[in-house]
Design a protein around this motif. Structure first.
Motif, mmCIF file in Angstrom:
data_model
loop_
_atom_site.group_PDB
_atom_site.id
_atom_site.type_symbol
_atom_site.label_atom_id
_atom_site.label_comp_id
_atom_site.label_asym_id
_atom_site.label_seq_id
_atom_site.Cartn_x
_atom_site.Cartn_y
_atom_site.Cartn_z
ATOM 1 N N ARG A 28 0.893 -1.336 0.205
ATOM 2 C CA ARG A 28 0.008 -0.024 -0.106
ATOM 3 C C ARG A 28 0.917 1.120 0.023
ATOM 4 N N LEU A 31 2.751 1.797 -3.468
ATOM 5 C CA LEU A 31 1.679 2.170 -4.371
ATOM 6 C C LEU A 31 1.330 3.393 -4.371
ATOM 7 N N THR A 32 1.269 3.832 -3.078
ATOM 8 C CA THR A 32 0.979 5.412 -2.735
ATOM 9 C C THR A 32 1.966 6.414 -3.056
ATOM 10 N N ILE A 37 -2.508 4.655 -6.508
ATOM 11 C CA ILE A 37 -3.437 4.485 -5.342
ATOM 12 C C ILE A 37 -4.745 3.755 -5.969
ATOM 13 N N VAL A 40 -4.359 0.063 -5.240
ATOM 14 C CA VAL A 40 -4.188 -0.623 -4.033
ATOM 15 C C VAL A 40 -4.906 -1.793 -3.651
ATOM 16 N N ASP A 41 -6.183 -1.461 -3.933
ATOM 17 C CA ASP A 41 -7.284 -2.596 -3.269
ATOM 18 C C ASP A 41 -6.852 -3.941 -3.943
ATOM 19 N N GLU A 44 -3.512 -5.241 -2.982
ATOM 20 C CA GLU A 44 -3.535 -5.789 -1.620
ATOM 21 C C GLU A 44 -4.218 -7.265 -1.527
#
Length: 145
Positions: A28, A31-32, A37, A40-41, A44
């Motif tokens: 996270r 990637l941020t 972003i 991210v989901d 992850e």
């Protein structure tokens, strides 16, 4: 760092159930910091399944590798010390209530491409299981499975 430049990170982890959480949080942050972003989901989820399999099904250390290749490809992979190939995933719709089989089925369903290869690290045999996701605008692009 702009999205049009390649980069790669590796996180070496012990065989510890907490490795999944550490890997997800590290991913996270990576990637941020790279302005991705929007990935991210799904990233992850994919990393948690790959690292979870490495920790659950092997006794040795593992590693998470994350690589960005412009223009739009994020590759997430997990190395583990077991040289045996992963079980071929079923379609996610075919997976029953069993605890096994869902991880790679999720990887297959949520990524554009996945695979594995035998690999040696520090003289130890093992395997590298990976997947790729595209980063098309405005959201993640996925090919039909």
């Amino acid at each position: 760092m702009p999205e049009d430049e390649s980069w790669e990170y590796s996180l070496y982890i012990p065989n510890d159930p907490r490795a999944v959480t550490v890997s997800r949080r590290t991913l996270r942050l990576i990637l941020t910091m790279h302005g991705l972003i929007r990935l991210v989901d799904v990233a992850e989820l994919l990393a948690a399944e790959l690292i979870g399999n490495a920790v659950l099904h092997t006794k040795g250390p593992a590693a998470l590798r994350v690589r960005w290749s412009p223009p739009e490809t994020l590759r997430i992979g997990a190395w583990d010390a077991d040289p045996e190939p992963p079980d071929a995933p079923a379609r996610l719709a075919d997976v029953t209530g069993d605890e096994s089989g869902r991880g790679l089925a999720l990887v297959k369903a949520c990524s554009d491409l996945w695979g594995w290869q035998p690999l040696s690290r520090f003289g130890n045999r093992g395997k590298y299981v990976w997947c790729e996701v595209g980063a098309g605008q405005p959201g993640v692009t996925r090919r039909a499975s």
